[in-house]
Design an enzyme around this catalytic site. Sequence first.
Site, PDB file in Angstrom:
ATOM      1  N   HIS A 154     -38.755  22.049 -29.517  1.00 34.39           N
ATOM      2  CA  HIS A 154     -39.147  20.717 -29.986  1.00 34.39           C
ATOM      3  C   HIS A 154     -40.186  20.801 -31.107  1.00 34.39           C
ATOM      4  O   HIS A 154     -41.315  21.224 -30.880  1.00 34.39           O
ATOM      5  CB  HIS A 154     -39.719  19.929 -28.807  1.00 34.39           C
ATOM      6  CG  HIS A 154     -40.142  18.542 -29.129  1.00 34.39           C
ATOM      7  ND1 HIS A 154     -41.425  18.086 -28.908  1.00 34.39           N
ATOM      8  CD2 HIS A 154     -39.452  17.492 -29.652  1.00 34.39           C
ATOM      9  CE1 HIS A 154     -41.509  16.814 -29.266  1.00 34.39           C
ATOM     10  NE2 HIS A 154     -40.319  16.439 -29.722  1.00 34.39           N
ATOM     11  N   ARG A 155     -39.753  20.436 -32.306  1.00 38.18           N
ATOM     12  CA  ARG A 155     -40.602  20.575 -33.507  1.00 38.18           C
ATOM     13  C   ARG A 155     -41.072  22.024 -33.650  1.00 38.18           C
ATOM     14  O   ARG A 155     -42.194  22.298 -34.091  1.00 38.18           O
ATOM     15  CB  ARG A 155     -41.780  19.605 -33.467  1.00 38.18           C
ATOM     16  CG  ARG A 155     -41.373  18.149 -33.241  1.00 38.18           C
ATOM     17  CD  ARG A 155     -42.548  17.195 -33.152  1.00 38.18           C
ATOM     18  NE  ARG A 155     -42.139  15.930 -32.529  1.00 38.18           N
ATOM     19  CZ  ARG A 155     -42.959  14.962 -32.152  1.00 38.18           C
ATOM     20  NH1 ARG A 155     -44.258  15.100 -32.335  1.00 38.18           N
ATOM     21  NH2 ARG A 155     -42.505  13.862 -31.591  1.00 38.18           N
TER      22      ARG A 155
ATOM     23  N   GLU B  88     -35.575  21.920 -33.078  1.00 42.30           N
ATOM     24  CA  GLU B  88     -35.515  20.479 -33.331  1.00 42.30           C
ATOM     25  C   GLU B  88     -36.602  20.148 -34.340  1.00 42.30           C
ATOM     26  O   GLU B  88     -37.730  20.646 -34.234  1.00 42.30           O
ATOM     27  CB  GLU B  88     -35.735  19.718 -32.016  1.00 42.30           C
ATOM     28  CG  GLU B  88     -35.526  18.214 -32.098  1.00 42.30           C
ATOM     29  CD  GLU B  88     -36.786  17.416 -32.455  1.00 42.30           C
ATOM     30  OE1 GLU B  88     -36.665  16.217 -32.747  1.00 42.30           O
ATOM     31  OE2 GLU B  88     -37.888  18.009 -32.458  1.00 42.30           O
TER      32      GLU B  88
ATOM     33  N   ASP C  69     -37.920  16.964 -37.536  1.00 39.53           N
ATOM     34  CA  ASP C  69     -37.806  15.591 -38.035  1.00 39.53           C
ATOM     35  C   ASP C  69     -37.860  15.601 -39.550  1.00 39.53           C
ATOM     36  O   ASP C  69     -38.655  16.357 -40.141  1.00 39.53           O
ATOM     37  CB  ASP C  69     -38.972  14.749 -37.509  1.00 39.53           C
ATOM     38  CG  ASP C  69     -39.132  14.879 -36.002  1.00 39.53           C
ATOM     39  OD1 ASP C  69     -38.433  14.157 -35.281  1.00 39.53           O
ATOM     40  OD2 ASP C  69     -39.957  15.709 -35.554  1.00 39.53           O
TER      41      ASP C  69
ATOM     42  N   HIS D 112     -42.883  14.418 -38.591  1.00 39.00           N
ATOM     43  CA  HIS D 112     -42.466  13.429 -37.595  1.00 39.00           C
ATOM     44  C   HIS D 112     -42.932  12.012 -37.924  1.00 39.00           C
ATOM     45  O   HIS D 112     -42.132  11.083 -37.998  1.00 39.00           O
ATOM     46  CB  HIS D 112     -42.989  13.826 -36.204  1.00 39.00           C
ATOM     47  CG  HIS D 112     -42.637  12.851 -35.136  1.00 39.00           C
ATOM     48  ND1 HIS D 112     -43.408  11.743 -34.839  1.00 39.00           N
ATOM     49  CD2 HIS D 112     -41.571  12.793 -34.296  1.00 39.00           C
ATOM     50  CE1 HIS D 112     -42.843  11.054 -33.863  1.00 39.00           C
ATOM     51  NE2 HIS D 112     -41.721  11.675 -33.514  1.00 39.00           N
TER      52      HIS D 112
ATOM     53  N   GLU E 168     -33.519  15.510 -36.818  1.00 36.35           N
ATOM     54  CA  GLU E 168     -33.656  14.073 -36.515  1.00 36.35           C
ATOM     55  C   GLU E 168     -33.956  13.274 -37.773  1.00 36.35           C
ATOM     56  O   GLU E 168     -34.950  13.524 -38.461  1.00 36.35           O
ATOM     57  CB  GLU E 168     -34.746  13.832 -35.472  1.00 36.35           C
ATOM     58  CG  GLU E 168     -34.860  12.346 -35.122  1.00 36.35           C
ATOM     59  CD  GLU E 168     -35.880  12.034 -34.043  1.00 36.35           C
ATOM     60  OE1 GLU E 168     -36.276  10.856 -33.938  1.00 36.35           O
ATOM     61  OE2 GLU E 168     -36.291  12.959 -33.313  1.00 36.35           O
TER      62      GLU E 168
ATOM     63  N   LYS F  21     -35.426  10.146 -39.251  1.00 33.90           N
ATOM     64  CA  LYS F  21     -36.378   9.125 -38.823  1.00 33.90           C
ATOM     65  C   LYS F  21     -35.920   7.760 -39.346  1.00 33.90           C
ATOM     66  O   LYS F  21     -35.425   7.640 -40.458  1.00 33.90           O
ATOM     67  CB  LYS F  21     -37.790   9.439 -39.313  1.00 33.90           C
ATOM     68  CG  LYS F  21     -38.326  10.787 -38.869  1.00 33.90           C
ATOM     69  CD  LYS F  21     -38.182  11.021 -37.367  1.00 33.90           C
ATOM     70  CE  LYS F  21     -39.128  10.165 -36.551  1.00 33.90           C
ATOM     71  NZ  LYS F  21     -39.002  10.460 -35.092  1.00 33.90           N
TER      72      LYS F  21
ATOM     73  N   ASP G 275     -41.256  21.887 -25.758  1.00 33.30           N
ATOM     74  CA  ASP G 275     -42.346  22.417 -26.581  1.00 33.30           C
ATOM     75  C   ASP G 275     -42.568  23.912 -26.309  1.00 33.30           C
ATOM     76  O   ASP G 275     -43.221  24.587 -27.091  1.00 33.30           O
ATOM     77  CB  ASP G 275     -43.659  21.683 -26.275  1.00 33.30           C
ATOM     78  CG  ASP G 275     -43.631  20.216 -26.658  1.00 33.30           C
ATOM     79  OD1 ASP G 275     -42.704  19.795 -27.375  1.00 33.30           O
ATOM     80  OD2 ASP G 275     -44.548  19.470 -26.242  1.00 33.30           O
TER      81      ASP G 275
END
Length: 241
Positions: free
Chosen positions: A6-7, A33, A35, A48, A107, A109, A229
């Site tokens: 995650h990120r 992952e 953004d 993000h 992702e 946004k 994470d």
Amino acid sequence: MYTIAHRGASGYAPENTIAAFDLAAEMNADMIELDVQLTKDRQIVVIHDDRVDRTTNGSGFVKDFTLKELQALDAGSWYGPAFQGEKIPTLEAVLKRYHKKIGLLIELKGHPSQIGIEEEVGQLLGQFSFSINNIVQSFGFRSIQRFRELYPSIPTAVITRPNFGMLSRNQLKACKAFANYINIKYTRLNRLMIASAHKNGLKVFAWTVKHQKTAAKLQAMGVDGIVTDYPDYVLKDGKHE
């Protein structure tokens, strides 16, 4: 099952930076992952929030900065002094660095300033057609519908947090019309929902997991990917990755 950082490995390094992405790769995550947003000069950057305030030493909206201005900011010091000087990366730089090594869950946004981001991201991904695995996702169903219309060969996912722990057959069929995956908040997931999604041809990701026991429980429930994470928390074949 995919382990999705995650990120990046954001439990150990500043989110959405090369430091976090490198660590995710070292931890053998299957995907990163991240953004993406558009800058004032229509460059695709990895960040993000719609503002830079939380994760950099700057202040203001991403859309009001040029790429050059954004990359002058420090995107690491907020996390810890060891990461001083980390920059906001471009999606192109991330693709160049990882596209043959690790998959990306990208992702889009949904901020109002991000008109046309579907076209921009799809065109860039088209230049990296030999990537291991790229999936484009969004909370915005219309955004994913638009992306699928433009780039039908690129896998897509919708992100959701169903209110009552269930998605109807009609909802799942609607998602299947433009998505391959459904990414559901882990607290709303149950075996029945996962089985129903699978029956309707959708694979299921769970977001965002921060505890080892939760990851193990979701794995036992049959999810197809865990967004976390801490990519080293996800056990595979009885061993840490």
